[in-house]
Design a protein around this motif. Structure first.
Motif, PDB file in Angstrom:
ATOM      1  N   VAL A 166       0.857  -1.192   0.000  1.00 41.02           N
ATOM      2  CA  VAL A 166       0.000   0.000   0.000  1.00 41.02           C
ATOM      3  C   VAL A 166       0.887   1.234   0.000  1.00 41.02           C
ATOM      4  CG1 VAL A 166      -1.764   1.275   1.259  1.00 41.02           C
ATOM      5  CG2 VAL A 166      -1.847  -1.222   1.196  1.00 41.02           C
ATOM      6  N   ASP A 167       0.737   2.073  -1.043  1.00 40.21           N
ATOM      7  CA  ASP A 167       1.545   3.279  -1.176  1.00 40.21           C
ATOM      8  C   ASP A 167       0.764   4.559  -0.890  1.00 40.21           C
ATOM      9  OD1 ASP A 167       3.839   1.855  -2.045  1.00 40.21           O
ATOM     10  OD2 ASP A 167       2.957   1.683  -4.027  1.00 40.21           O
ATOM     11  N   GLY A 168      -0.566   4.509  -0.995  1.00 41.97           N
ATOM     12  CA  GLY A 168      -1.343   5.723  -0.817  1.00 41.97           C
ATOM     13  C   GLY A 168      -2.821   5.425  -0.720  1.00 41.97           C
ATOM     14  N   VAL A 169      -3.639   6.484  -0.880  1.00 41.80           N
ATOM     15  CA  VAL A 169      -5.078   6.369  -0.687  1.00 41.80           C
ATOM     16  C   VAL A 169      -5.705   5.400  -1.677  1.00 41.80           C
ATOM     17  CG1 VAL A 169      -7.257   7.643  -0.816  1.00 41.80           C
ATOM     18  CG2 VAL A 169      -5.290   8.656   0.350  1.00 41.80           C
ATOM     19  N   THR A 170      -5.363   5.531  -2.954  1.00 36.76           N
ATOM     20  CA  THR A 170      -5.978   4.656  -3.953  1.00 36.76           C
ATOM     21  C   THR A 170      -5.643   3.197  -3.684  1.00 36.76           C
ATOM     22  OG1 THR A 170      -5.850   6.424  -5.606  1.00 36.76           O
ATOM     23  CG2 THR A 170      -6.217   4.195  -6.412  1.00 36.76           C
ATOM     24  N   ASP A 171      -4.410   2.914  -3.304  1.00 42.53           N
ATOM     25  CA  ASP A 171      -4.041   1.537  -2.968  1.00 42.53           C
ATOM     26  C   ASP A 171      -4.885   1.012  -1.812  1.00 42.53           C
ATOM     27  OD1 ASP A 171      -2.171   1.352  -4.923  1.00 42.53           O
ATOM     28  OD2 ASP A 171      -0.421   1.426  -3.621  1.00 42.53           O
ATOM     29  N   GLY A 172      -5.047   1.834  -0.766  1.00 40.01           N
ATOM     30  CA  GLY A 172      -5.847   1.404   0.375  1.00 40.01           C
ATOM     31  C   GLY A 172      -7.268   1.082  -0.029  1.00 40.01           C
ATOM     32  N   VAL A 173      -7.862   1.936  -0.864  1.00 38.84           N
ATOM     33  CA  VAL A 173      -9.238   1.716  -1.315  1.00 38.84           C
ATOM     34  C   VAL A 173      -9.319   0.498  -2.225  1.00 38.84           C
ATOM     35  CG1 VAL A 173     -11.097   2.717  -2.692  1.00 38.84           C
ATOM     36  CG2 VAL A 173      -9.860   4.141  -1.050  1.00 38.84           C
ATOM     37  N   VAL A 174      -8.330   0.321  -3.104  1.00 35.61           N
ATOM     38  CA  VAL A 174      -8.332  -0.828  -4.005  1.00 35.61           C
ATOM     39  C   VAL A 174      -8.264  -2.140  -3.231  1.00 35.61           C
ATOM     40  CG1 VAL A 174      -6.913  -2.064  -5.683  1.00 35.61           C
ATOM     41  CG2 VAL A 174      -7.458   0.331  -6.060  1.00 35.61           C
ATOM     42  N   MET A 360       4.875   7.409  -6.903  1.00 30.98           N
ATOM     43  CA  MET A 360       4.298   7.406  -5.565  1.00 30.98           C
ATOM     44  C   MET A 360       5.387   7.429  -4.502  1.00 30.98           C
ATOM     45  SD  MET A 360       0.976   7.447  -5.522  1.00 30.98           S
ATOM     46  CE  MET A 360       0.687   6.825  -3.865  1.00 30.98           C
ATOM     47  N   LEU A 361       6.464   6.696  -4.741  1.00 29.93           N
ATOM     48  CA  LEU A 361       7.557   6.630  -3.772  1.00 29.93           C
ATOM     49  C   LEU A 361       8.152   8.012  -3.544  1.00 29.93           C
ATOM     50  CD1 LEU A 361       9.339   4.606  -2.116  1.00 29.93           C
ATOM     51  CD2 LEU A 361      10.904   4.627  -4.061  1.00 29.93           C
ATOM     52  N   HIS A 362       8.338   8.771  -4.615  1.00 28.92           N
ATOM     53  CA  HIS A 362       8.945  10.094  -4.491  1.00 28.92           C
ATOM     54  C   HIS A 362       7.957  11.146  -3.981  1.00 28.92           C
ATOM     55  CE1 HIS A 362      12.892   9.264  -6.206  1.00 28.92           C
ATOM     56  NE2 HIS A 362      12.305   8.509  -7.114  1.00 28.92           N
ATOM     57  N   GLU A 363       6.656  10.863  -4.092  1.00 28.38           N
ATOM     58  CA  GLU A 363       5.656  11.825  -3.642  1.00 28.38           C
ATOM     59  C   GLU A 363       5.273  11.631  -2.181  1.00 28.38           C
ATOM     60  OE1 GLU A 363       3.431  14.333  -5.003  1.00 28.38           O
ATOM     61  OE2 GLU A 363       5.093  14.624  -6.378  1.00 28.38           O
ATOM     62  N   ARG A 364       5.583  10.473  -1.605  1.00 31.40           N
ATOM     63  CA  ARG A 364       5.199  10.225  -0.221  1.00 31.40           C
ATOM     64  C   ARG A 364       5.913  11.196   0.711  1.00 31.40           C
ATOM     65  NH1 ARG A 364       5.726   3.824   0.570  1.00 31.40           N
ATOM     66  NH2 ARG A 364       5.712   4.450   2.740  1.00 31.40           N
ATOM     67  N   LEU A 365       5.200  11.565   1.793  1.00 33.38           N
ATOM     68  CA  LEU A 365       5.749  12.529   2.731  1.00 33.38           C
ATOM     69  C   LEU A 365       6.807  11.905   3.627  1.00 33.38           C
ATOM     70  CD1 LEU A 365       2.493  14.419   3.747  1.00 33.38           C
ATOM     71  CD2 LEU A 365       4.145  14.987   1.977  1.00 33.38           C
ATOM     72  N   ALA A 366       6.807  10.574   3.718  1.00 35.93           N
ATOM     73  CA  ALA A 366       7.817   9.913   4.536  1.00 35.93           C
ATOM     74  C   ALA A 366       9.169   9.953   3.827  1.00 35.93           C
ATOM     75  CB  ALA A 366       7.412   8.460   4.796  1.00 35.93           C
ATOM     76  N   GLU A 367      10.230   9.685   4.570  1.00 36.31           N
ATOM     77  CA  GLU A 367      11.575   9.709   4.001  1.00 36.31           C
ATOM     78  C   GLU A 367      11.719   8.609   2.949  1.00 36.31           C
ATOM     79  OE1 GLU A 367      16.243   9.348   5.501  1.00 36.31           O
ATOM     80  OE2 GLU A 367      14.592   9.362   6.941  1.00 36.31           O
ATOM     81  N   LEU A 368      12.380   8.944   1.842  1.00 32.83           N
ATOM     82  CA  LEU A 368      12.563   7.996   0.755  1.00 32.83           C
ATOM     83  C   LEU A 368      13.397   6.807   1.204  1.00 32.83           C
ATOM     84  CD1 LEU A 368      12.324   7.384  -2.341  1.00 32.83           C
ATOM     85  CD2 LEU A 368      14.501   8.564  -2.591  1.00 32.83           C
TER      86      LEU A 368
END
Length: 392
Positions: A166-174, A360-368
């Motif tokens: 799970v990388d983000g909102v869409t992944d969670g919903v999917v 998605m990896l580069h857009e996440r707010l967490a550290e890369l």
């Protein structure tokens, strides 16, 4: 571009679990061509996982009992099994459409469906039957079922988080949708079987399969939304998932309460009870369209983010100028995929998926995580090479 990871032992080892080159304390899944993002913690004895990616220990334990149940239904009420598969024709295209921005691996989607159809179903049956015996059918339907069913389905989403899928909102919903779909198919079979015995198959089929095929995905949607937001923002899943679970259980309880109104209020006339059920079903149709609009908006945002990230991705991963520009325009993407030979479409999808996950990896707010980037970069390199071979 980061240097791709080396193969485990020799150029073409079989697919399986191998020691992670970036972290010896983990195992990583090698798909036969390239390292994937799937990893597992190694045990003290360094024993590698033995199951393929589409299976898990909980599914393996629960599936035989659920298969036995479905087998009994198929033997005694075969029409109930066929009726239980009808919602697939409605729900599957929607989930597939939602998953196009950042396509999830087929093995991961199968695992999610199997979790819902086995683990969530078996746990829910055991708990709900126990509550029904101890406190009555109404308590089981209105209190126990919403809580335990949403908790067991939510656990399937958390399992995907545990696997770093799970990388983000869409992944969670999917993943919420796939888990809920597996659960709904088996549950519908049980309801249709009982309704067939009682002579009420047609009205039950209309309510569950025609009017509200998205009921379970709509319930569990809130958990997937909460989990996806937490992951995307780099926050712990707990306690962030709790508000999603509360909404999921609350909407589920409202739906079950409408169905149980005749048992809760015996003085209510049958035609009034029917109107209440149809009214709640209509509300769920409205809720479905509201959620659909929200998902379209979220999907459009992800598309825009991918387009915005495209110049960066092109430079960072050495993509030839102009060769993959069709990926940033979704109409062009569909046309390009149709023009690719069928033998090359899987590689085409893998290129798209790797680039989307890198975005998605580069857009996440967490550290890369540099290890994740190296693995995804290796996937992209291998997918591009495979696409070139297939097209040629």
């Amino acid at each position: 571009m980061n240097r791709p990871l080396e193969a485990p032992d020799h150029p073409s080892p079989p697919a399986g679990w191998y020691p992670d080159p970036t972290a010896p304390e983990r195992w990583r899944w090698w798909n036969g061509h390239v390292w994937t993002t799937f990893s597992a913690e190694a045990t003290a004895t360094q024993r590698r996982p033995r199951l393929p990616r589409w299976l898990s220990v909980p599914v393996l334990v629960c599936a035989p009992l659920v298969l036995l149940l479905v087998g009994v239904i198929a033997w005694t009420q075969p029409l109930a099994v066929l009726a239980g598969l009808v919602p697939l024709a409605v729900v599957l295209p929607v989930l597939s459409w939602l998953d196009r921005v950042e396509p999830e691996p087929v093995a991961s989607r199968v695992q999610a469906v199997l979790w819902g159809a086995s683990v969530a179903v078996l746990v829910s049956i055991v708990v709900n039957v126990t509550v029904a015996v101890l406190a009555g059918e109404v308590a089981s339907l209105v209190i126990s079922a919403p809580v335990i069913e949403e908790a067991s389905k939510g656990a399937g989403i958390l399992w995907a988080v545990r696997r770093r899928e799970v990388d983000g909102v869409t992944d969670g919903v999917v993943y919420a949708g796939w888990v809920a779909l597996g659960f709904a198919v088996v549950e519908d079979m049980t309801y249709f079987s009982l309704a067939s015995i009682e002579g009420d198959l047609l009205p039950v089929f209309i309510v569950r399969a025609i009017l509200t095929p998205f009921a379970h995905p709509l319930f569990t949607f809130w958990i997937g939304l909460a989990v996806g937001r937490s992951v995307q923002r780099g926050r712990p899943v707990f306690p962030g998932v709790l508000w999603g679970f509360a909404l999921a259980a609350g909407t589920h309880a409202a739906w079950n309460g409408a169905l149980a109104i005749g048992d809760v209020r015996p003085d209510v006339a049958e035609d009034v009870a029917v109107r209440v059920v149809l009214g709640v079903a209509a509300l769920f149709v409205v809720l479905f369209f509201a959620v659909a609009v929200a998902l379209v908006h979220a999907r459009r945002r992800e598309q825009e983010r991918f387009v915005r990230m495209w110049p960066f991705l092109t430079r960072r991963y050495g993509l030839p100028p102009g060769d993959f520009d069709y990926l940033v325009d979704w109409a062009s993407l569909r046309r390009a995929r149709r023009q690719v030979p069928r033998r090359a479409r899987r590689a085409f999808d893998q290129v798209h998926a790797a680039l989307a996950r890198l975005a998605m990896l580069h857009e996440r707010l967490a550290e890369l995580d540099p290890d994740d980037e190296r693995v995804l970069a290796a996937q992209l390199s291998e997918a591009r090479a495979e696409l070139a071979r297939r097209v040629a």
